[in-house]
Design an enzyme around this catalytic site. Structure first.
Site, PDB file in Angstrom:
ATOM      1  N   ARG A   1       0.840  -1.203   0.000  1.00 26.19           N
ATOM      2  CA  ARG A   1       0.000   0.000   0.000  1.00 26.19           C
ATOM      3  C   ARG A   1       0.876   1.254   0.000  1.00 26.19           C
ATOM      4  O   ARG A   1       1.760   1.408   0.849  1.00 26.19           O
ATOM      5  CB  ARG A   1      -0.904   0.012   1.231  1.00 26.19           C
ATOM      6  CG  ARG A   1      -2.039  -0.990   1.202  1.00 26.19           C
ATOM      7  CD  ARG A   1      -2.856  -0.901   2.482  1.00 26.19           C
ATOM      8  NE  ARG A   1      -2.045  -1.197   3.655  1.00 26.19           N
ATOM      9  CZ  ARG A   1      -2.279  -0.741   4.880  1.00 26.19           C
ATOM     10  NH1 ARG A   1      -3.314   0.054   5.105  1.00 26.19           N
ATOM     11  NH2 ARG A   1      -1.495  -1.064   5.885  1.00 26.19           N
TER      12      ARG A   1
ATOM     13  N   ASP B   1      -9.805  -2.106   9.149  1.00 20.35           N
ATOM     14  CA  ASP B   1      -8.359  -2.207   9.008  1.00 20.35           C
ATOM     15  C   ASP B   1      -7.685  -1.541  10.223  1.00 20.35           C
ATOM     16  O   ASP B   1      -7.606  -0.320  10.258  1.00 20.35           O
ATOM     17  CB  ASP B   1      -7.882  -1.589   7.693  1.00 20.35           C
ATOM     18  CG  ASP B   1      -8.561  -0.262   7.363  1.00 20.35           C
ATOM     19  OD1 ASP B   1      -9.638   0.058   7.900  1.00 20.35           O
ATOM     20  OD2 ASP B   1      -7.992   0.478   6.545  1.00 20.35           O
TER      21      ASP B   1
ATOM     22  N   GLU C   1     -12.833   9.638  16.875  1.00 24.59           N
ATOM     23  CA  GLU C   1     -13.020   8.605  15.846  1.00 24.59           C
ATOM     24  C   GLU C   1     -13.510   7.291  16.427  1.00 24.59           C
ATOM     25  O   GLU C   1     -14.356   6.605  15.844  1.00 24.59           O
ATOM     26  CB  GLU C   1     -11.673   8.408  15.148  1.00 24.59           C
ATOM     27  CG  GLU C   1     -11.573   7.254  14.192  1.00 24.59           C
ATOM     28  CD  GLU C   1     -10.143   7.028  13.744  1.00 24.59           C
ATOM     29  OE1 GLU C   1      -9.968   6.549  12.623  1.00 24.59           O
ATOM     30  OE2 GLU C   1      -9.203   7.335  14.513  1.00 24.59           O
TER      31      GLU C   1
END
Length: 569
Positions: free
Chosen positions: A277, A308, A519
């Site tokens: 990635r 993830d 978050e």
């Protein structure tokens, strides 16, 4: 980024200059330089004794990161704080400059937090739910222009994704070129459904894009034989077809990337840098170097899952990234969402007068429901579990995805009761509902997340009695209760109330301490951690979950049958 795979790219991403690997790949060359210009400059100067790589990068790239301009103020009511945050999280339409990794977007959009300058796919569904819920409050307060602005923003986000499907054939993980190898959980049809509650024509308007995205997820399914897989489609030994997460990175870099018909024998090239990635190059390089599996593919596929990472779910040993085997797993949540897609598309096709298409998608939904109940329902553990298709067995991991079949309304009443019990036993915690019950250091294990709470609450609500829609004693809003309420709610209704109210309390307690909405949160209700970057403030879908749950509570108290509609919607 066109520099990906070059020695220069690898040197920068492994240097440690930037603690967040995303920072560099979001940079844009200065002064009209092309990637070829930069590589040439780098190769011409890198052997100079006075060469400094960090200075070279800063001299040749522009880096722009959005920062919040507000000062946290816990004295502002949290509902009003959320309304104000939309402006801070909203970015203008995007026309990328040359050699930028951004994808074009014709409409304004909401990003999760300052770390991200682009929208993310499945985040946006939950954000859209929050925009609509918050607009309801604004309408009640007579703030019609503000409410209309939020609904226009929601409609623009749907159109942006429709444009992506038209351009790429699917919706990428996020609006960056380095995400074009993968998607995220398919929620576009769910977004259209929500928009359709305000503007009914949306269902038929976006029918072509819903069909196109469904084809992406089912590509190759009709050519499979039992035991074979192609991209995201897997045919099991009984001929049923279910979905997995995948990455098309091998197709992008010119290699053969599917494993249809046979097990692919990965060679040393499985760890080649061009498959790692871009935005997490250094950490993936370390993981791949210590892995005996195709870690690059497994990590990318896990990124497509939106979880993830959860080593409990995606790794063979349940703890390490090095043993990830995402393509070998058929996730409950993914397949429940595809079932919902098929039901929504069938409904839209029926509205459009396309009877043949409507029947086709209804049959796909029936087939998927049958396959999921057969292969993913664990009668002994009494929950829905991911399916390890190569081993022909259910995963032993109990995760919050067990609530997805309730969210999709595809579980039986008996299964719903068992799921409610399973959630109470292992996943209900003081802060709300956690993803998994084991601490691994990964952010999607043993953490509380907004989308998990929203799916669980709505799923449990789908199976509660009509008389259960009354206020809960667990409410952080301190609403007086009628004594009879507890007698009227069934178990699933009570659990939905508990999860929603604990989540709201977690968000509100943290907000009162630091003026921020985070978050994610730990199972004890404190600010979360783990993952590949520091925990983010902002935060799009957490704001949304609070707004949705607050609206849910109000509707329970007042028994409002449906959302208000703005004139012309």
């Amino acid at each position: 980024m066109a520099l990906y795979g070059s020695h220069f790219f690898e040197a920068v991403q492994t240097s440690g200059f930037f603690p967040d690997g995303k920072f560099f790949v979001d940079g844009v060359p200065k002064n009209g330089l092309t990637p070829a210009d930069i590589k040439a400059k780098f190769n011409a100067t890198r052997r100079d004794p006075n060469f400094d790589l960090k200075s070279f990068v800063l001299d040749n790239f522009n880096f722009e990161q959005k920062e919040f301009t507000y000062l946290p103020d816990p004295n502002i009511p949290i509902a009003e704080h959320i309304t104000r945050m939309w402006d801070h999280l909203t970015l203008a339409p995007v026309q990328p400059t040359a050699h930028s990794s951004l994808l074009p977007l014709q409409h304004a959009h909401v990003v999760p937090s300052p770390r991200f300058s682009e929208p993310y796919y499945w985040d946006s569904y939950f954000t859209l739910r929050g925009l609509i819920a918050d607009s309801q409050r604004l309408i009640r307060e007579g703030r019609i222009p503000e409410a209309f602005k939020l609904r226009q923003l929601a409609a623009g986000m749907v159109q942006n994704f429709a444009d992506m499907i038209d351009e790429y054939g699917f919706i990428p993980n996020g609006a960056r070129t380095y995400y074009l190898d993968r998607s995220q959980p398919p929620v576009f049809a769910l977004m259209v459904r929500e928009l359709g509650k305000l503007a009914p024509s949306a269902m038929t308007t976006y029918l072509p894009q819903m069909m196109a995205e469904h084809s992406f997820w089912r590509d190759g399914a009709d050519q499979l034989q039992p035991g074979q897989a192609h991209r995201r489609a897997v045919m099991l030994e009984d001929g049923s077809v279910l979905a997995r997460h995948w990455s098309d990175i091998d197709l992008i870099i010119g290699n053969e990337g599917d494993d249809a018909g046979e097990e692919k024998e990965w060679d040393a090239d499985r760890h080649e840098p061009s498959r790692l990635r871009e935005e997490a190059f250094h950490v993936d390089e370390k993981t791949a170097a210590n892995s005996d599996t195709d870690a690059a593919l497994a990590l990318r596929a896990a990124a497509e899952s939106g979880h993830d990472f959860s080593t409990q779910r995606w790794s063979e040993d349940g703890m390490t990234l090095e043993t990830m085997r995402t393509p070998d797993i058929l996730p409950v949540g993914l397949n429940a969402l595809l079932y919902m897609n098929e039901r929504i598309i069938a409904q839209a096709a029926g509205q459009a007068g396309e009877r043949g298409a409507a029947g086709y998608y209804r049959q796909l939904a029936r087939d998927r429901k049958t396959a999921m109940r057969k292969h993913m329902w664990d009668p002994e553990a009494k929950h829905f579990a991911d399916y390890l298709w190569r081993e022909r067995r259910k995963s032993p991991v109990r995760s919050s995805d067990t609530a997805f079949p309730l969210f999709a309304r595809m579980a039986s009443g008996k299964q719903a009761r068992r799921v409610e019990q399973a959630v109470r036993e292992d996943l209900l915690v003081p802060g709300g509902i956690r993803t998994t019950a084991t601490e691994t250091g990964q952010q999607w294990d043993n953490h509380i997340w907004a989308p998990v709470a929203m799916v669980a609450v709505e799923g449990l609500d789908n199976y509660r009695s009509p008389l259960g829609r009354l206020a809960s004693a667990d409410s952080p809003l301190a609403v007086p209760l009628k004594p009879i309420a507890a007698c009227l709610r069934n178990g699933r209704g009570r659990l939905a109330d508990i999860i929603a109210n604990r989540f709201m309390r977690t968000v509100q307690n943290n907000y009162q301490m630091d003026g921020e909405i985070w978050e994610k949160y730990r199972s004890n209700g404190q600010r979360g951690g783990g993952g590949e970057y520091k925990v983010q403030r902002g935060f799009g879908w957490t704001n949304s979950a609070w707004a949705v749950f607050a609206e849910r509570r109000r509707e329970q108290q007042l028994r409002i049958p449906r959302p208000f509609r703005l004139p012309g919607h």
